[in-house]
Write a protein that holds these residues in place. Sequence first.
Motif, mmCIF file in Angstrom:
data_model
loop_
_atom_site.group_PDB
_atom_site.id
_atom_site.type_symbol
_atom_site.label_atom_id
_atom_site.label_comp_id
_atom_site.label_asym_id
_atom_site.label_seq_id
_atom_site.Cartn_x
_atom_site.Cartn_y
_atom_site.Cartn_z
ATOM 1 N N ARG A 1 0.855 -1.184 0.000
ATOM 2 C CA ARG A 1 0.000 0.000 0.000
ATOM 3 C C ARG A 1 0.894 1.237 0.000
ATOM 4 O O ARG A 1 1.957 1.236 0.609
ATOM 5 N N HIS A 2 0.453 2.279 -0.677
ATOM 6 C CA HIS A 2 1.274 3.477 -0.844
ATOM 7 C C HIS A 2 0.475 4.723 -0.480
ATOM 8 O O HIS A 2 -0.763 4.724 -0.546
ATOM 9 N N PHE A 3 1.216 5.763 -0.117
ATOM 10 C CA PHE A 3 0.643 7.105 0.007
ATOM 11 C C PHE A 3 1.389 7.997 -0.975
ATOM 12 O O PHE A 3 2.606 8.178 -0.856
ATOM 13 N N THR A 4 0.672 8.519 -1.945
ATOM 14 C CA THR A 4 1.305 9.293 -3.004
ATOM 15 C C THR A 4 1.562 10.725 -2.545
ATOM 16 O O THR A 4 0.630 11.404 -2.101
ATOM 17 N N PRO A 5 2.812 11.196 -2.630
ATOM 18 C CA PRO A 5 3.071 12.604 -2.273
ATOM 19 C C PRO A 5 2.439 13.531 -3.303
ATOM 20 O O PRO A 5 2.581 13.325 -4.508
ATOM 21 N N ARG A 6 1.722 14.556 -2.847
ATOM 22 C CA ARG A 6 1.035 15.481 -3.755
ATOM 23 C C ARG A 6 1.786 16.806 -3.898
ATOM 24 O O ARG A 6 1.805 17.393 -4.948
ATOM 25 N N GLU A 7 2.332 17.294 -2.823
ATOM 26 C CA GLU A 7 3.060 18.557 -2.840
ATOM 27 C C GLU A 7 4.084 18.545 -1.724
ATOM 28 O O GLU A 7 3.994 17.738 -0.796
ATOM 29 N N SER A 8 5.068 19.404 -1.811
ATOM 30 C CA SER A 8 6.104 19.442 -0.802
ATOM 31 C C SER A 8 5.518 19.914 0.530
ATOM 32 O O SER A 8 4.940 21.005 0.606
ATOM 33 N N PRO A 9 5.654 19.116 1.592
ATOM 34 C CA PRO A 9 5.139 19.559 2.899
ATOM 35 C C PRO A 9 5.893 20.782 3.409
ATOM 36 O O PRO A 9 5.361 21.558 4.200
ATOM 37 N N TRP A 10 7.111 20.953 2.943
ATOM 38 C CA TRP A 10 7.891 22.110 3.385
ATOM 39 C C TRP A 10 7.374 23.394 2.750
ATOM 40 O O TRP A 10 7.493 24.470 3.333
ATOM 41 N N SER A 11 6.796 23.288 1.549
ATOM 42 C CA SER A 11 6.153 24.464 0.949
ATOM 43 C C SER A 11 4.947 24.876 1.778
ATOM 44 O O SER A 11 4.745 26.070 2.043
ATOM 45 N N ARG A 12 4.168 23.887 2.200
ATOM 46 C CA ARG A 12 3.003 24.171 3.047
ATOM 47 C C ARG A 12 3.451 24.806 4.360
ATOM 48 O O ARG A 12 2.811 25.724 4.865
ATOM 49 N N PHE A 13 4.534 24.310 4.912
ATOM 50 C CA PHE A 13 5.071 24.848 6.159
ATOM 51 C C PHE A 13 5.479 26.314 5.986
ATOM 52 O O PHE A 13 5.117 27.183 6.789
ATOM 53 N N CYS A 14 6.215 26.584 4.917
ATOM 54 C CA CYS A 14 6.695 27.953 4.669
ATOM 55 C C CYS A 14 5.550 28.906 4.345
ATOM 56 O O CYS A 14 5.596 30.089 4.690
ATOM 57 N N GLN A 15 4.519 28.390 3.664
ATOM 58 C CA GLN A 15 3.373 29.229 3.326
ATOM 59 C C GLN A 15 2.709 29.791 4.586
ATOM 60 O O GLN A 15 2.318 30.966 4.624
ATOM 61 N N VAL A 16 2.602 28.974 5.629
ATOM 62 C CA VAL A 16 1.993 29.436 6.880
ATOM 63 C C VAL A 16 2.844 30.534 7.502
ATOM 64 O O VAL A 16 2.326 31.567 7.946
ATOM 65 N N LEU A 17 4.155 30.339 7.550
ATOM 66 C CA LEU A 17 5.038 31.333 8.152
ATOM 67 C C LEU A 17 4.997 32.653 7.382
ATOM 68 O O LEU A 17 4.935 33.737 7.986
ATOM 69 N N VAL A 18 5.001 32.557 6.048
ATOM 70 C CA VAL A 18 4.964 33.773 5.218
ATOM 71 C C VAL A 18 3.627 34.485 5.374
ATOM 72 O O VAL A 18 3.565 35.716 5.548
ATOM 73 N N ALA A 19 2.518 33.733 5.307
ATOM 74 C CA ALA A 19 1.188 34.334 5.401
ATOM 75 C C ALA A 19 0.975 34.994 6.767
ATOM 76 O O ALA A 19 0.416 36.092 6.853
ATOM 77 N N ALA A 20 1.433 34.336 7.835
ATOM 78 C CA ALA A 20 1.281 34.907 9.174
ATOM 79 C C ALA A 20 2.119 36.169 9.322
ATOM 80 O O ALA A 20 1.678 37.152 9.933
ATOM 81 N N THR A 21 3.307 36.163 8.749
ATOM 82 C CA THR A 21 4.186 37.342 8.834
ATOM 83 C C THR A 21 3.598 38.517 8.066
ATOM 84 O O THR A 21 3.672 39.674 8.506
ATOM 85 N N ARG A 22 3.001 38.238 6.912
ATOM 86 C CA ARG A 22 2.394 39.302 6.107
ATOM 87 C C ARG A 22 1.262 39.995 6.871
ATOM 88 O O ARG A 22 0.980 41.175 6.631
ATOM 89 N N LYS A 23 0.608 39.239 7.750
ATOM 90 C CA LYS A 23 -0.540 39.795 8.482
ATOM 91 C C LYS A 23 -0.174 40.140 9.934
ATOM 92 O O LYS A 23 -1.054 40.209 10.800
ATOM 93 N N ALA A 24 1.103 40.361 10.163
ATOM 94 C CA ALA A 24 1.564 40.614 11.529
ATOM 95 C C ALA A 24 0.981 41.886 12.122
ATOM 96 O O ALA A 24 0.827 41.998 13.344
ATOM 97 N N LYS A 25 0.643 42.855 11.287
ATOM 98 C CA LYS A 25 0.205 44.164 11.790
ATOM 99 C C LYS A 25 -1.311 44.335 11.836
ATOM 100 O O LYS A 25 -1.802 45.367 12.274
ATOM 101 N N ILE A 26 -2.057 43.349 11.362
ATOM 102 C CA ILE A 26 -3.518 43.500 11.374
ATOM 103 C C ILE A 26 -4.046 43.285 12.796
ATOM 104 O O ILE A 26 -3.478 42.534 13.588
ATOM 105 N N GLY A 27 -5.135 43.939 13.129
ATOM 106 C CA GLY A 27 -5.741 43.772 14.448
ATOM 107 C C GLY A 27 -6.512 42.463 14.512
ATOM 108 O O GLY A 27 -7.289 42.143 13.602
ATOM 109 N N VAL A 28 -6.312 41.701 15.590
ATOM 110 C CA VAL A 28 -6.933 40.385 15.712
ATOM 111 C C VAL A 28 -7.562 40.231 17.090
ATOM 112 O O VAL A 28 -6.930 40.537 18.106
ATOM 113 N N ASN A 29 -8.792 39.772 17.124
ATOM 114 C CA ASN A 29 -9.451 39.399 18.366
ATOM 115 C C ASN A 29 -9.375 37.875 18.482
ATOM 116 O O ASN A 29 -10.157 37.150 17.860
ATOM 117 N N TYR A 30 -8.419 37.373 19.270
ATOM 118 C CA TYR A 30 -8.173 35.933 19.332
ATOM 119 C C TYR A 30 -9.313 35.174 19.998
ATOM 120 O O TYR A 30 -9.370 33.945 19.907
#
Length: 586
Positions: free
Chosen positions: A243-272
């Motif tokens: 049985r196999h699990f086929t890789p679809r995309e680089s997990p490291w790209s997904r990881f970096c996307q979160v860091l970049v997206a969060a950094t881009r929105k660092a200055k927006i106001g957020v009610n957690y």
Amino acid sequence: MDQKVRQFEVCTQDGSVDRHGNPAIRANTGKWLTAILILVNQGLATLAFFGVGVNLVLFLTRVMGQDNAEAANNVSKWTGTVYIFSLLGAFLSDSYWGRYKTCAIFQASFVAGLVMLSLSTGALLLEPSGCGVEELPCKPHSTFKTVIFYLSVYLIALGYGGYQPNIATFGADQFDAEDSAEGHSKIAFFSYFYLALNLGSLFSNTVLGYFEDQGKWPLGFWASAGSAFAGLVLFLTGTPKYRHFTPRESPWSRFCQVLVAATRKAKIGVNYEDLNLYDSETQRTGDKKILHTKGFRFLDRAAIVTPDDEAEKVESGSKYDPWRLCSVTQVEEVKCVLRLIPIWLCTILYSVVFTQMASLFVVQGAAMKTNIKSFRIPASSMSSFDILSVAFFIFAYRRFLDPLFARLNKTEPNKGLSELQRMGVGLVIAIMAMISAGIVEIYRLKNKEPESTSDSSSLSIFWQVPQYMLIGASEVFMYVGQLEFFNSQAPTGLKSFASALCMASISLGNYVSSLLVSIVMKFSTTDEVPGWIPENLNKGHLERFYFLLAGLTAADFVVYLICAKWYKYIKSEASFSESTTEEEKV
């Protein structure tokens, strides 16, 4: 509709596929048939690897003409490189090749390196004839011969290192975690996997180690090459059933996307306390949507939809920019990796204790009485008691201890110790092993030869058995629990990387151990005192180093308890394939 339901019942529910890319049929693929092939493959590969590694330091001194310090340093570099290559193998597997292809390619490299080493040893390096034993070292070699030797051993490191983290995860892939019976087998697989690893090394440490110590290097290396080739052939015979699990995309790209997206929105106001987070409607088959958690709140910004995100979506058509907006599941995957790091760091000091079995335990054993009448027991062969201990405690835990803990568990009935609890038990047993080794050293010094200039002692080497047995018991709780924990908690696309982290902790344990010994010797050596670990152990205090490790491991255990208390387990919804089929049933 009934046909769709029947198809769901015979296919796996975790998103695994067969070799043609179709949903894996439960009855025809995976389970223990393929898992046993992988376990035997692991045993043969480990036999082959340790057939080289167990006596590599002797080969470097007797055949390559290096002194003890240079040989030990080169072996440390080689061992560390093995585990660095494990990260490479995990990256290629998770991002591009998949686990089956990665295992096959790196195993082929492993076999090629062993064949090259066997050929070069017999044809080029053993000159004059009969050299390579303690009494007759070989003559110096040309640059060409030395290059061929290092090329072959590092090809072995590349092959074994890249293969090792993937084969463990690939074996676990053969069981569907969504099925209760197969899910239980998946947990048991890691115990048997570690047992296969130890049984393979048992043959290397005893039989092959003996022949190589007698100067029969080509025989030992060809036996290793044959074992690795047999393992590769056995692995390939299971191809139609895996049985196999086929890789679809680089997990490291997904990881970096979160860091970049969060950094881009660092200055927006957020009610957690009142977050409206983006949850993608598209999901890869077999993936699970991970529920939102409150930790690492800064990363939540990556999943907040802003007017800029909506404008970007309109301009691009129908999709959000993944480098500006990420799903909750994607954000939680990053949080998961960050939560694993403190737990992983706490395992490094355990690996420092574990590495003493191949270094200072052997040095200590060589300074004890090793003869039974005319037969001399190699100090390195005492590690056989560690392997026997691993085999015993794996059986004892699966058959007796786990059911006992399950009955005693009042908060979660019918559930034994969690992976984190077992890792904690492993740390406690490791402390006991260091204390045992220190006590043995105290008695060894009391029984040292009074008039001898050597580091000999009349205390039997069999007094080391308890410390080896305790290390073996700790491995069952720590390393098996660690494999299960990282595999269950790592995101879908980082399973091989999680296994590579386990190997990396052993690598760092080697480096930290070497650093610790250097620091101890620097501060304990004076003009009058040769330090805690001198060439002649009878003039040192090795027991103090063991007790130091026991104290450091105890402090590490306290830190580990805090990290384990802080850790939050993944909470996820049903896998996409399962939830989709449930909707079809309705």
